[in-house]
Design an enzyme around this catalytic site. Structure first.
Site: not given
Ligand code: GLA
Ligand code: ZN
Length: 675
Positions: A307, A157
């Site tokens: 995710e 991210e």
């Molecule tokens: C983000 C991160 C993950 C985790 C999630 C928690 O998407 O990429 O590592 O911290 O948030 O919701």
């Protein structure tokens, strides 16, 4: 695994799995052993590994330990699990941040951040780049051809900015490259304002909000830096590995122009955490569907939902999703072009700020939890959908949502704080959502995309026009397209300078026959729009929800006028024939319900049919096609049972019901039909 089935999304089945952090469990090998049993039980086939494992891979400067990862990847291979191997640059080890404080960012206020948390390294620091390149090289050399590795997950991210002297110097060089001379830059930035004429590049401070080009250029620059950092990593990987690379995006995250990041990815991956209980499910659904449609459009290919949360994220106290709601969220992604849905995270850790973040495996370690069962059930269903994997989406309709235009509008003084003000993606979202309610497939694109493949194009508040875009919009319409322009269109150029000669600029004023003289921002309920000689939802008057442009129909038919106050009777919606097509101008902010009714009418005239006829208002449909078959993902966004009557021969993919013309969808339920 055979050669041709190894790579990324190019597998003959949907990917299902999640972030797996075995590096946090090395002291408890029995847990890892159990993980592999549970993975099969959960019907999971793919994992992101090593996202935050730098400190386990390189415990101190130049000292490496790959033994544990060798072991995990071999276990993955043995158990037939695919791996997106992550580069660990999303979180630096303590030794790196402390031995080399220049890898920590300088914040907006000029202070150097201390080493902490994650995703906060300076992209320019040579020490950071060297260390990142070294660990990535080691990983790529060692695992570039590992049979379990089906792709690369670059960092995590990407986000944020750094104001250190090196980054600022690089910003100045970026400007110098682009504008060549200070004189040109001063003109582009309208630097005579408040005596800001620069006499040396080093005087330019991106934090000075006086000139709104500065913020815009800084944002462009941050995107350039981020993409370059990503490329530093991917260039190395590509030397050693054939497997595709990606990085996980965050929907419409404002800080980076994701279309540029997309260019550095082989396939698109996105992280998606909708809050179903904060707004109406259809509102949340629209936001999510829009993001999926953009991620599909970026490569015109399936993407991966990298995710999502199988339970409840720990960062907000939230209602649990019901079983149907969980599956609906997953199938919303698949219907809108995902070839896999994955979770953060596979197993809850014992410590750290995410120890209570939803995961497939809870602290009890069993397969008996409600969440685990949901995941396993959904995973089993996903296996039965293999024939849909890789299926394409064909959209006749498109909505533009453009990062740079949004940045320009958000950084312009005078429109901030007004009702209807832009917050990230608000205006495009409203129009997307209205069009989604017409039950058609939609592509979400940026202004430099090719428009020629669409028949119906909505351009919500495209405040900044890049070079050649007005011409391409005109061409699109004259060749037979239907174009919707809305208020705030065509007001500034790429330097965020107002376009002279009357808005909308760059020839659009003449083209749509409308001159936008000024804009009023009444409070909700203070202005209305009256339709001329037609009705929408059996009504001919509607409240305005935000901005009202005072426009003149210089050469256009007036379809609606304002109903109140000193501009009562002025046009609010116009239409003009242009070549073989039509251009509409919507000057007032209207709510989604009116817009849906309006778009339904226009689509009917254009003979663009809904994907399925007669759907209830709270049901949505998405379509993917492959090998001559059409697949309809039909989803109930209400908490009531819905009854659908379908014409034509449809088969419910799970129940196999061949009659298929009577379907019941329980609360939040989804189903897939094959035609
Ligand atoms: C983000 C991160 C993950 C985790 C999630 C928690 O998407 O990429 O590592 O911290 O948030 O919701
Ligand atoms: Zn820096």
């Amino acid at each position: 695994m055979s050669e041709e089935t190894r790579f990324g999304l190019e597998q003959p089945f949907f990917l299902h799995g999640g972030d797996y952090n075995p590096d946090q469990w090395l002291e408890q090998p029995e847990i890892i052993e159990r993980d592999f049993e549970l993975m099969d039980k959960a019907n999971c086939n793919t994992f992101s590994i090593g996202v935050f494992s730098w400190t386990k891979l390189e415990p101190s400067d130049g000292v490496f330990d790959f033994g544990w990862l060798d072991n995990i990847l071999n276990l993955c291979e043995k158990h037939g699990k695919r791996v997106f191997l992550a580069t660990p640059t999303g979180a630096r080890p303590a030794w790196l941040g402390n031995q080399f404080p220049e890898t920590n960012r300088i914040l907006k206020d000029g202070t150097r951040a201390r080493w902490n948390e994650r995703e906060n390294h300076c992209y320019t620091s040579p020490v950071m780049r060297e260390h990142a390149a070294r660990i990535v090289t080691r990983l790529a050399e060692r695992y570039g051809n590992h049979p379990a590795v089906c792709g690369w997950h670059i960092s995590n991210e990407f986000n944020g900015e750094c104001f250190c002297p090196l980054c600022l110097e690089r910003f100045h060089n970026y400007l110098k490259d682009k504008y060549k001379t200070l004189e040109t830059f001063n003109q582009a930035a309208w630097a005579g304002f408040w005596s800001h004429i620069y006499t040396d590049w080093s005087q330019i401070d991106p934090r000075d909000c006086t000139l709104d080009l500065l913020d815009l250029e800084w944002k462009r620059f941050i995107t350039v830096c981020t993409v370059e950092f990503m490329k530093l990593e991917t260039d190395i990987i590509r030397t050693y590995s054939q497997a595709p690379v990606t990085t996980n995006m965050m929907g419409f995250y404002n800080g980076l122009d994701y279309w540029r990041l997309a260019e550095a990815c082989d396939f698109i991956a996105d992280d998606c955490y909708p809050s179903w209980d904060k707004e109406e499910p259809l509102k949340v659904g629209a936001r999510v569907a829009m993001s999926h449609d953009m991620h599909y459009a970026m490569k015109n290919k399936p993407f991966l939902m990298m995710e999502s949360c199988p339970g409840r994220p720990e960062w907000c106290v939230r209602k649990m999703r019901r079983a149907g709601e969980f599956e609906r969220e997953m199938l919303l992604a698949i219907g809108h072009g995902a070839d896999g849905t994955m979770y953060f995270q596979w197993r809850k850790g014992r410590g750290g700020m995410e120890k209570f973040h939803g995961a497939v495996v809870d602290h009890d370690g069993s397969n008996r939890t409600m969440i685990f069962k949901r995941v396993a059930d959904y995973g089993a269903k996903l296996k039965t959908l293999a024939e849909i994997h890789g299926a394409a989406i064909q959209a006749d309709c498109a909505v533009i949502s453009d990062w740079e235009s949004r940045w320009a509008l958000m950084s312009t003084f005078g429109f901030q704080g007004a009702p209807g003000q832009e917050k990230e993606n608000d205006m495009p979202l409203r129009h997307y959502s209205a069009l989604w309610g017409c039950h058609v497939s939609i592509a979400v694109i940026e202004q430099v995309c090719d428009f020629s493949k669409y028949k119906f194009l909505i351009v919500p508040s495209l405040y900044m026009l890049k070079k050649g875009v007005a011409e391409r919009l005109i061409q699109f319409t004259e060749k037979g397209g239907t174009l919707i322009l809305t208020n705030m269109t065509g007001m500034v150029d790429e330097n965020n300078q107002a376009i002279l000669g009357g808005f909308p600029g760059n020839g659009l004023r003449k083209f749509c026959g409308v001159w936008n003289e000024d804009v009023d921002c009444p409070d909700p309920g203070e202005q209305t729009v009256m339709l001329n000689g037609f009705q929408l939802n059996e009504r001919n008057s509607f409240p305005v929800t935000g901005r009202c442009e005072i426009i003149h129909a210089e050469d256009a038919d007036v379809l609606a006028t304002y109903g109140l106050d000193f501009y009562k009777g002025y046009p609010a919606i116009t239409r003009k024939k242009a070549g073989a097509g039509y251009v509409f101008y919507i000057a007032a902010d209207l709510d989604e319900e009116v817009l849906t009714a309006f778009y339904k009418l226009l689509l009917m005239n254009l003979k663009i049919k809904p994907l399925l006829p007669g759907l209830p208002d709270c049901v949505r449909v998405a379509k993917r096609s492959k090998d001559g078959h059409d697949y309809y993902f039909v989803q109930n966004f209400s908490n009531e049972l819905q009854h659908l009557s379908l014409s034509g021969k449809m088969m419910n993919i799970w129940s196999g019901n061949a009659k298929g013309n009577k379907i019941y969808l329980g609360p939040g339920e989804s189903t897939i039909l094959r035609a």
